[in-house]
Design an enzyme around this catalytic site. Structure first.
Site, mmCIF file in Angstrom:
data_model
loop_
_atom_site.group_PDB
_atom_site.id
_atom_site.type_symbol
_atom_site.label_atom_id
_atom_site.label_comp_id
_atom_site.label_asym_id
_atom_site.label_seq_id
_atom_site.Cartn_x
_atom_site.Cartn_y
_atom_site.Cartn_z
ATOM 1 N N ASP A 105 0.824 -1.204 0.000
ATOM 2 C CA ASP A 105 0.000 0.000 0.000
ATOM 3 C C ASP A 105 0.857 1.252 0.000
ATOM 4 O O ASP A 105 2.017 1.237 0.404
ATOM 5 C CB ASP A 105 -0.895 0.030 1.256
ATOM 6 C CG ASP A 105 -2.151 -0.782 1.067
ATOM 7 O OD1 ASP A 105 -2.445 -1.130 -0.087
ATOM 8 O OD2 ASP A 105 -2.829 -1.056 2.058
ATOM 9 N N LYS A 162 -3.496 3.097 -2.508
ATOM 10 C CA LYS A 162 -4.812 3.717 -2.658
ATOM 11 C C LYS A 162 -4.836 5.030 -1.914
ATOM 12 O O LYS A 162 -4.469 5.108 -0.767
ATOM 13 C CB LYS A 162 -5.890 2.817 -2.053
ATOM 14 C CG LYS A 162 -6.184 1.617 -2.862
ATOM 15 C CD LYS A 162 -7.345 0.870 -2.278
ATOM 16 C CE LYS A 162 -6.946 0.131 -1.019
ATOM 17 N NZ LYS A 162 -7.970 -0.791 -0.554
ATOM 18 N N MET A 184 -9.732 7.881 9.720
ATOM 19 C CA MET A 184 -10.195 8.609 8.527
ATOM 20 C C MET A 184 -11.179 9.719 8.899
ATOM 21 O O MET A 184 -12.138 9.968 8.169
ATOM 22 C CB MET A 184 -10.853 7.635 7.529
ATOM 23 C CG MET A 184 -9.898 6.594 6.983
ATOM 24 S SD MET A 184 -10.712 5.335 5.997
ATOM 25 C CE MET A 184 -11.283 4.208 7.265
HETATM 26 N N1 SAH Z 1 -5.667 -0.826 8.413
HETATM 27 C C1 SAH Z 1 -5.209 0.427 8.943
HETATM 28 C C2 SAH Z 1 -6.245 1.536 8.780
HETATM 29 C C3 SAH Z 1 -6.486 1.929 7.338
HETATM 30 S S1 SAH Z 1 -7.632 3.227 7.183
HETATM 31 C C4 SAH Z 1 -4.833 0.236 10.426
HETATM 32 O O1 SAH Z 1 -5.158 -0.790 10.994
HETATM 33 O O2 SAH Z 1 -4.216 1.142 11.010
HETATM 34 C C5 SAH Z 1 -6.555 4.625 7.032
HETATM 35 C C6 SAH Z 1 -6.624 5.452 8.293
HETATM 36 O O3 SAH Z 1 -5.859 4.849 9.312
HETATM 37 C C7 SAH Z 1 -6.056 6.852 8.155
HETATM 38 O O4 SAH Z 1 -6.995 7.742 7.603
HETATM 39 C C8 SAH Z 1 -5.764 7.174 9.603
HETATM 40 O O5 SAH Z 1 -6.945 7.496 10.305
HETATM 41 C C9 SAH Z 1 -5.293 5.832 10.122
HETATM 42 N N2 SAH Z 1 -3.830 5.713 10.035
HETATM 43 C C10 SAH Z 1 -3.120 4.827 9.347
HETATM 44 N N3 SAH Z 1 -1.792 4.994 9.568
HETATM 45 C C11 SAH Z 1 -1.677 6.037 10.407
HETATM 46 C C12 SAH Z 1 -0.579 6.709 11.013
HETATM 47 N N4 SAH Z 1 0.675 6.349 10.805
HETATM 48 N N5 SAH Z 1 -0.844 7.756 11.847
HETATM 49 C C13 SAH Z 1 -2.108 8.132 12.102
HETATM 50 N N6 SAH Z 1 -3.182 7.540 11.556
HETATM 51 C C14 SAH Z 1 -2.977 6.506 10.723
#
Ligand code: SAH
Length: 254
Positions: free
Chosen positions: A43, A65, A180
């Protein structure tokens, strides 16, 4: 022998959680799958250093994405994963955080099952949990917070199911961990306040958690949209809302 191409599949897919950003936060098992795979589909948010663990000759494909156009891209990712596995490849599908938390890992599992492709899922540290660790804050507390809710702040506009009912959310008194959420944050805060959440409820935002770009903010619910605007906090961020945040601080300060 069947002539059905499904039965010719000899490949294997590992759906691997990459963790929130810091490469050290992947699991040992996840790392070993990266080291041994033939094809690596990763990703957009995955740290480049994870990719250097792949063996020479490993085919690396960014299937990143960003928001928008999700369904078309997901369809292509599924197709690619299936094609590579059907060619007999050991495929790693590397996804940010945990693959099954707002990661569309569920859709990939359905496709792999339908196609009869053997697979496994290796969990990852989800961003919300990593955010709590960075803040050094519990998300649950024996007396104050018995339930924890992972919420998406970005609902699929084409979704036919009912929208999140924020009244129901408030009634649970759960700690909220919002993914998100930045785009619709003013709407989310307004709905929470209308549903009866106290304006003084402690909140925290962690942007780019576990990376060198990490920034943190702490405040109260009613000020959140203004604070986020002022500090120019954006995606990717985790928003945590709940009395458990303030409770711990109050205890420390008393
Ligand atoms: N599968 C991922 C989430 C994907 S949805 C997980 O378990 O973390 C994408 C959202 O995840 C982003 O919009 C944000 O809200 C959060 N996110 C992912 N990586 C992040 C990071 N390093 N710092 C803060 N928020 C993060």
């Amino acid at each position: 022998m069947s002539s059905n191409p499904k039965h010719l599949s000899k490949g294997f897919v590992s759906i691997v959680g990459a963790g929130p950003g810091d490469p050290d936060l992947i699991t040992v098992k996840g790392r070993s799958r990266i080291e041994s795979c033939d094809s690596l589909l990763f990703d957009y948010l995955v740290d480049d250093r994870l990719l250097t663990w792949a063996k020479p000759g490993c085919e690396q494909i960014c299937v990143g994405k960003r928001s928008g156009m999700h369904s078309m891209e997901q369809f292509r990712i599924n197709e690619l994963m299936v094609r590579l596995a059907n060619e007999g490849k050991n495929v790693v599908r590397l996804k940010g955080g945990d693959p099954l938390v707002f990661g569309r890992g569920g859709e990939e599992i359905v496709v792999l099952r339908e196609q009869g492709i053997p697979f496994e899922v290796i969990p990852g540290v989800t961003a919300g949990i990593a955010a709590a660790a960075s803040l050094e804050q519990p998300l649950t507390h024996r007396e104050r917070a018995s339930t924890l809710l992972f919420v998406t702040g970005h609902e699929d506009p084409l979704k036919h199911r009912p929208r999140i009912n924020w009244n129901d959310v408030v009634v649970t008194h759960s700690t909220l961990v919002i993914y998100m959420g930045m785009k619709h944050l003013p709407d989310i805060v307004r709905e929470l306040l209308q549903a009866g959440k106290s304006p003084e409820t402690p909140v925290a935002v962690v942007e780019w958690v576990s990376t060198p770009r990490e920034r943190q903010h702490r405040g109260i619910l009613v000020d959140l949209p203004r604070d986020v605007q002022r500090l120019q906090l954006g995606a990717p961020s985790i928003v945590i809302i709940g009395d458990v945040l303030g409770f711990d601080r109050a205890q420390m300060e008393s």
